[in-house]
Design an enzyme around this catalytic site. Structure first.
Site, PDB file in Angstrom:
ATOM      1  CD  GLU A 283      30.628  47.062  36.578  1.00  0.00           C
ATOM      2  OE1 GLU A 283      30.589  47.549  37.426  1.00  0.00           O
ATOM      3  OE2 GLU A 283      31.885  46.481  36.007  1.00  0.00           O
ATOM      4  CE  LYS A 353      30.134  46.403  42.418  1.00  0.00           C
ATOM      5  NZ  LYS A 353      31.335  46.753  41.767  1.00  0.00           N
ATOM      6  CB  CYS A 405      32.400  44.550  38.690  1.00  0.00           C
ATOM      7  SG  CYS A 405      34.237  45.042  38.309  1.00  0.00           S
TER       8      CYS A 405
END
Length: 527
Positions: A283, A353, A405
């Site tokens: 990430e 995301k 994440c």
């Protein structure tokens, strides 16, 4: 020991504070059921003692009892949250611990709601254990109503106020014997089973052992039968991957002067592994918008093409005047080729995301909160939200379902991105925010459960650990040590087929739980 606990519970004249202390201690002990300890049996035993103890309490007292139990669960289980606020957020230790405690108190409301409703719905329970009607109601309370309420409140905790589905009881089974059941009922379903097991254990305190034997037998048979219901099988194809763990200090990650040294470090680490089919960087491995590093992206894209490989990396994408926490694919997208197109940065073959982390990636009520403390003004805390459902990434023609994440903690979101053509699950993260705490290890066990649920191998690439390869059964087959720079090279056998959870998700479980609660309402008013 059990006699002493029973005697304590029956003495209603004892100060309420002692009961709450016991409840807190029981809740706190459940932290040992999760990574890195993974002593899963503690969770149902702690829950069983609390369930049996609280049966004597009034509705109001039951609420506070389970509130204390929940506060113990989360105050200890997610104590690592304060690290990011204290070390990187610029807050005094007392303030960071205070905010962590407030979060734990909020999360404790969900077990408290279970206790409240359970007590209210079974208010007519006769405390005389020899009474036949009381026996039937006790069985109903412990083996049906309590598991249903516990499951529904855990589910609610996973979506209310964007959700925080951490420390679901089911995750304690990542190293436990019930783990295979997750391929059918998911992690939330495992929470139901553990709550039922706790209910059966609680009945043993009053010498009703048959219930426990029945539940244990049912669990054994279910675990034994589960593999025969699976149609997950190998395709015979393998993919060679290289997961790069840059181990960039969090204090340096967003410093402008550290940008190019960071990019060169990832490229240098990858150079000896360009024979891999897919190279994965974590990430925000590229901690800058695409437009600032276009030259580097062009060169990395050419290197990947020349070596018949793909590089998947975290980056900040910028489109339509919005910034996104994204994953992009450099080099070969659909097949091996040396002369592919230049990197366009047009949003195709890119994942943005969707489930953003409150405070870390967006700040609710930011006009009010940002001026209060540096913690509310962390780097990159103003991301836009990507679409809920996005196409799989394509790398060398392999279809990859990603989660960035925190997103890996939401089973239905990843499930909605997986289809029969999906080859691999991918999650990238930067858990350097939480130092050497238990947070990253708990994060890893959550990711393992997604592999079981969806029946696909999972790759986890992180900045400083845990970087690992997980097979379709949720077992770690290769990993790198935390806090070390390195590259994890592995060959992944691909599988095909669909698990039952991939087909049906959580909906049937929630319907069953809802019906049990409705039946409880009917019994309550009928009584």
């Amino acid at each position: 020991m059990l006699k002493q606990i029973r005697a304590f519970a029956q003495q209603k004249s004892r100060p309420c504070a002692l009961r709450l202390i016991l409840a807190f201690a029981l809740g706190a002990s459940t932290a040992l059921s999760f990574a890195p300890y993974s002593i899963w049996i503690i969770y149902p035993f702690a829950m069983a003692i609390a369930l049996w103890h609280s049966r004597m309490l009034s509705t109001k007292a039951s609420f506070y009892y389970w509130l204390s139990f929940g506060f113990g669960c989360f105050a200890i289980g997610i104590s690592w949250v304060h690290v990011s606020m204290d070390v990187f957020g610029g807050m005094p230790l007392i303030a960071s611990v205070g905010l962590m405690a407030l979060l734990a108190l909020y999360l404790a409301l969900y077990p408290a709601l279970t206790g409240l409703v359970l007590s209210w719905l079974t208010k007519t329970l006769n405390n005389d254990d020899s009474d036949d009607s009381a026996t039937k109601l006790s069985l109903w309370r412990n083996l049906a109503l309590f598991p249903a309420l516990w499951t529904l409140t855990e589910w609610a905790r996973g979506w209310v106020m964007t959700g925080f589905p951490w420390l679901w009881a089911g995750y304690s089974q990542t190293q436990g014997p019930l783990k295979p059941l997750a391929s059918i009922i998911g992690a939330l379903g495992l929470s139901f089973v553990l709550a039922m097991l706790a209910g059966a254990l609680a009945l043993c305190f009053v010498k009703r052992y048959k219930s426990l034997l029945f539940v244990l037998l049912a669990c054994f048979l279910a675990v034994w039968i589960t593999p025969t219901l699976s149609n997950i099988h190998p395709t015979g194809e393998n993919v060679k991957v290289a997961l790069v763990q840059g181990n960039i200090p969090q204090s340096m990650k967003w410093e402008p002067d550290a940008l190019w040294p960071t990019l060169l470090k990832y490229m240098d680490l990858s150079r000896e592994h360009l024979d891999a089919d897919i190279i994965i960087w974590p990430e925000a491995a590229i901690p800058a918008p695409e437009s600032m590093v276009q030259e580097f992206l062009d060169n990395a894209n050419k290197v990947a093409n020349l070596n018949h490989t793909s590089i998947i990396t975290g980056i900040i994408s910028h489109q339509n005047n919005k910034f996104y926490n994204s994953l992009i694919v450099l080099g070969n997208h659909n097949q091996k080729q040396q002369t592919g197109p230049d990197y366009e940065g047009d949003g195709s073959n890119q994942f943005k995301k969707h489930h953003l982390l409150p405070i870390g990636e967006f700040v609710p009520f930011e006009a009010l909160l940002r001026p209060i403390a540096p913690f509310f003004n962390l780097p990159m805390s103003s991301f836009a939200r990507g679409e809920y459902q996005q196409p799989n990434l394509s790398a060398l023609g392999h279809k990859i379902a990603p989660a960035i994440c925190y997103e890996i903690a939401f089973p239905e979101q990843l499930r909605d991105s997986v289809n029969l053509g999906t080859d691999i699950l991918l999650t990238v993260s930067n858990d350097a925010w939480f130092g050497s705490s238990n947070g990253p290890l708990q994060h890893m066990e959550i990711a393992q459960m997604r592999a079981v649920e969806l029946g696909r191998p999972l790759l986890r690439a992180t900045n400083n650990g845990v970087t690992a390869v997980v097979n379709e059964h949720g077992n770690i087959t290769a990993s790198l040590p935390q806090f070390e720079t390195g590259v994890l090279s592995a060959t992944i056998p691909l599988v095909t087929g669909q698990t039952w959870f991939a087909k049906i998700g959580q909906t049937p479980l929630l319907i069953v739980c809802g019906l049990l609660v409705l039946l409880g309402l009917g019994r309550r008013f009928k009584g």
